[in-house]
Structures are given as C-alpha cells and as structure tokens.
Design an enzyme around this catalytic site. Structure first.
Site, PDB file in Angstrom:
ATOM      1  N   HIS A  86       0.887  -1.169   0.000  1.00  0.00           N
ATOM      2  CA  HIS A  86       0.000   0.000   0.000  1.00  0.00           C
ATOM      3  C   HIS A  86       0.922   1.216   0.000  1.00  0.00           C
ATOM      4  O   HIS A  86       1.990   1.179   0.625  1.00  0.00           O
ATOM      5  CB  HIS A  86      -0.824   0.121   1.288  1.00  0.00           C
ATOM      6  CG  HIS A  86      -1.747  -1.019   1.586  1.00  0.00           C
ATOM      7  ND1 HIS A  86      -1.343  -2.151   2.220  1.00  0.00           N
ATOM      8  CD2 HIS A  86      -3.077  -1.157   1.381  1.00  0.00           C
ATOM      9  CE1 HIS A  86      -2.374  -2.957   2.378  1.00  0.00           C
ATOM     10  NE2 HIS A  86      -3.444  -2.378   1.871  1.00  0.00           N
ATOM     11  N   ASP A 126       2.286   2.056   3.359  1.00  0.00           N
ATOM     12  CA  ASP A 126       3.194   1.083   4.007  1.00  0.00           C
ATOM     13  C   ASP A 126       4.636   1.472   3.769  1.00  0.00           C
ATOM     14  O   ASP A 126       5.499   1.283   4.622  1.00  0.00           O
ATOM     15  CB  ASP A 126       3.112  -0.327   3.378  1.00  0.00           C
ATOM     16  CG  ASP A 126       1.755  -0.941   3.368  1.00  0.00           C
ATOM     17  OD1 ASP A 126       0.937  -0.589   4.218  1.00  0.00           O
ATOM     18  OD2 ASP A 126       1.533  -1.811   2.490  1.00  0.00           O
TER      19      ASP A 126
HETATM   20  C1  XUL Z   1      -7.504  -6.461   4.496  1.00  0.00           C
HETATM   21  C2  XUL Z   1      -6.739  -6.837   3.309  1.00  0.00           C
HETATM   22  C3  XUL Z   1      -5.927  -5.761   2.658  1.00  0.00           C
HETATM   23  C4  XUL Z   1      -5.883  -5.860   1.178  1.00  0.00           C
HETATM   24  C5  XUL Z   1      -5.178  -4.720   0.497  1.00  0.00           C
HETATM   25  O1  XUL Z   1      -8.292  -7.471   5.015  1.00  0.00           O
HETATM   26  O2  XUL Z   1      -6.750  -7.977   2.902  1.00  0.00           O
HETATM   27  O3  XUL Z   1      -4.657  -5.780   3.205  1.00  0.00           O
HETATM   28  O4  XUL Z   1      -5.262  -7.046   0.768  1.00  0.00           O
HETATM   29  O5  XUL Z   1      -5.658  -3.489   0.857  1.00  0.00           O
END
Ligand code: XUL
Ligand code: CO
Length: 448
Positions: free
Chosen positions: A110, A113
């Site tokens: 992300h 992150d």
């Molecule tokens: C949350 C989840 C996230 C997604 C990406 O449950 O799985 O981390 O994979 O935003």
C-alpha cells in the site's frame, strides 16, 4: 555519509542464508520440503505457477499489535534513524534482502506502508517518490518484481466513513487524488496488477446512509480509475478484493458474486478481475474454493491473497495457511481455470503476536510456500488423472445429447419438455451424489 552507507549494505537477516529446497525427507526447518522453484509441474515450473509475493504491510509494517496491547515485534531497522523517510529506506533494504533469501519473485504494497504520510498530500507524494526511487533501484538490483500496488484508503481518520463512499465529496476527491498517485507509482515500478480493497466502503447504520448514492459513487470512482489507467497507459490488471465485513459492518464488495453483479450493473466488469483472499471468503460464509469457482466461472479469476482464518475466531486473523487439503481443492480449481495469469499468491498473512524472532518470518513463509507447492503437485496429479473431473462430467452427461443438449443450447421450452415428461420420459430415476465416497477418494489421493 559513510555511516549511512555502512547501514545500507548491512545484512539484516544475518545468520540466515537463501532458503534451499531439500525435499520432503529434510528435517531442516529453514529449508523447503516441497517448493522447488525450477521443478516442472505439467509443463510449467513451480515458480511460474505460483508467483509468490510478500505483503509489505504484514511482513515489514506489522509489529503484532492488537486491540488489547501494543506491538511485540521489535526490528532493529525501525530505530536506524530519527528521520522517517530514512527509516523507510533501511526497512525496504531489509525487505528486499528477505524477498531474495526466501526466494519470492514478487512483492506488494500500500502507498502508506512504504512511505510515511506527510502533513499534506503534496508532502505525502514527495515522501512516496523518494521511496519509490529507492524501490526501483532495489527491484533492478535483485530482480524482484511488483505483483501489485494499492492505496491505503482506510487508516487515516479522514476515511472513517469511507473513501469513495464517504458522504463528503471532499473525502471522495482526496481519495481520488491518492489513487491517482498510487496508480502512477505502481506503473513506475512495473506493477502487474492494481488492487482495490474497499475496507471502509460500506456502512454501519442505514439511519445515516444513502446506500444507493454510495454505490453510485463507488462505481464512479472505479470508472475514473479505469479512465486514468487508460490515459497514462497503465497495462496492469485491475483487481477487486472482496470482503464482507471488518472493519465495516456491511461492506459493499461482500464476495465475488456480489461484486460481479455490482460491476455488471455499472458496465465495469470488463475492466476488473478478483483478488481472492481465503480469510475473506470464510468471513463471507464461503469456502476458499467456492470463491475461486465463482470468479473463474465468470472469467474473472485474477490473484490470490494467501492466508487463512481460525475456525474458532470470527475475524480476519490473517494466518499462514498450512492446510494442504484446503489448498489442494483450491489449486484443483485454479488449474482447471488455467491459472492466475498476471496474478500470483500473495502472503497477506502475519506472524502471531508472540512470534517475535526474525527466523519466525522465514518459518511462516516457508510453511505457506511449501503447503501451496505440495497442493499444486497433488492438484495437478488429481486433475490430470481426471479423478474427480471424469465423475463430474459423467454426472452431467444427460445434458450432452438429446433434450439435455437442447436445454443448454436454448432450444428447449416448457412445452417441449412437458411433452417429453408426459410421454416417453416419465419419472426420473434418483442417482446417488456419492459425497462420502468422493470424500474418501480425496483422502486416498492426498495420502497416496
Ligand atoms: C484487508 C486486506 C488488505 C488488502 C489490500 O483485510 O486484505 O490488506 O489485501 O488493501
Ligand atoms: Co488482502
């Protein structure tokens, strides 16, 4: 500065070398028993089938905190500097050392992150650019590639009532600007996919919510993403990651079936596939394999977030999945649909709170990779021998010819079928579904 240079080249996982394949008889905890990257399974190597990816947020941002207490996992690189952008670079060095040592060809992130959020969007973008430049160098130096990028539209308090489904258009606009940038950096890093997980896209109570307008806004947002990707020439696959709840009570992207209906009703289905997460499937009351079958049947199987929940806990525990039986069933379906294409198996899974050693990160991923590799070998054998597929085909054989074929071809009607039943067909003869026999057969195959 010589000091910074020394830190950069420092080994973060000293004492652990590249994890090797030693075979099923090995008792070395830091070796693969089943995952042998170059071994061919049905014409493709395991590495080509599995395309393993490491999730940055869990492996390098998760510290083991839970609602009852702070993190327990202390990593040296987190205190390598007082400047958060410098720490982010050292952390990323550690991450790429790990990717290489575990032998994962891909990673995922992300935006927030990898780089710290600033006081303004412009500052956040600047931080992100600095880290993306660093990531680009590391990708080049190691050959590790980006499976997908995404934007964190759920942690910052501005998103407490959703991002694109926020009742405030100002928040929608902010989220749009953030995803615009996330798409650009995903493209810059050669990302093969881009994920949309709508963690806070949903509602808690209808007393303050206009569901129809929120769904329209979500569709408008996805449409803008499609337009912008086209504009900048981003060729990666867009993936929706369904989840029924947590953190929001009612999430709009409940499961694959719900999302297929949603995307089709807004004319967006051609632009999206699914990133299916095991623990999200079970939270929706489905098996992992069910979600794969629903996505695959619609031609929308994209990628996998590889993890599992805990049967005794009702939330998203994001554990490493070592259940070879569950994974074999999943792999049977994935192979049947021709694999994941540009997707891969991303370990969206985290260490348990007391698993605080650096080595635990290796044990966790070795276990997950081995379980998938074992399942791949079993599923390939089961599928290629037609153990179940021949029986399934035989079960539907009445649709292969005559009036059954007419039903499938749209050539039958209530009248034509009524005539048959009143005439030569009469009463159908019940046929056993043979479930217990088939379950025994699966066990025979797993332990053969
Ligand atoms: C949350 C989840 C996230 C997604 C990406 O449950 O799985 O981390 O994979 O935003
Ligand atoms: Co996920």
């Amino acid at each position: 500065m010589p000091k910074a240079k020394a830190q950069k080249s420092a080994e973060h996982f000293a004492g652990i070398s590249k994890i090797a394949y030693e075979g099923p008889q090995s008792t070395n905890p830091l070796a693969f028993k089943h995952y042998n990257a170059d071994e061919k399974v049905g014409g493709k190597t395991m590495a080509e089938h599995l395309r393993f990816s490491i999730a940055y947020w869990h492996a390098f941002r998760g510290a083991g905190s839970d609602p009852f207490g702070p993190g327990t996992i202390v990593r040296k690189w987190e205190s390598s500097s007082k400047d958060p952008v410098s720490v982010a670079k050292v952390r990323m060095d550690a991450a790429f050392e790990f990717y290489q040592k575990i032998g994962a060809p891909f990673w995922c992130f992300h935006d927030r992150d990898i780089a710290p959020e600033g006081a303004t969007l412009a500052q956040s973008n600047k931080n992100l650019d600095a880290i993306v430049a660093h990531a680009k160098q590391l990708q080049k130096a190691t050959g590790v590639k980006l499976l997908w990028g995404t934007a964190n539209l759920f942690s910052n308090p501005r998103y407490m009532c959703g991002a694109s489904t926020n009742p405030d258009a100002h928040v929608f606009a902010y989220a749009a600007a953030q995803v615009k940038k996330a798409l650009e950096v995903t493209q810059e890093l050669g990302g093969e996919n881009y994920v949309f997980w709508g963690g806070r896209e949903g509602y808690e109570t209808l007393l303050n919510t206009d569901l129809k307008r929120e769904q329209d806004h979500l569709a408008a947002f996805l449409g803008m993403a499609v337009d912008y990707a086209k504009k900048i020439g981003f060729k990666g696959q867009f993936l929706i990651e369904p989840k029924p709840k947590e953190p929001t009570k009612h999430q709009y992207d409940f499961d694959c079936a719900t999302c297929i209906g949603f995307l089709r009703s807004y004319g967006l289905h051609k632009h999206f596939k699914f990133n299916i997460e095991t623990n999200h499937a079970t939270l929706a009351g489905h098996t992992f394999q069910h979600e794969i079958e629903v996505a695959g049947s619609a031609g929308m199987l994209g990628s996998i977030d590889a993890n599992t929940g805990d049967l005794l806990l009702g939330w998203d525990t994001d554990q490493f999945n070592t259940d070879v039986k569950e994974l074999t069933l999943a792999m049977m379906s994935i192979l049947k649909f021709g694999g994941l294409g540009s997707g891969g198996f991303n370990f969206d899974a985290k260490l348990r709170r007391p698993s605080i050693d650096l080595a635990d990160l290796f044990h966790a991923h070795i276990g997950g990779m081995d379980a998938y590799a074992h399942a791949l070998k079993l599923a390939h054998r089961i599928n290629s021998e037609g153990v179940f597929s021949k029986k399934v085909a035989a079960r539907y054989a009445s649709y292969d010819s005559g009036y059954g074929r007419d039903i499938e071809k749209g050539k039958a009607s209530f009248e034509s079928l009524e005539k048959l039943v009143l005439g030569q067909l009469g009463e159908p003869t019940p046929v056993s579904g043979k479930q217990e026999y088939l379950e025994n057969l699966l066990n025979t195959e797993l332990f053969r």
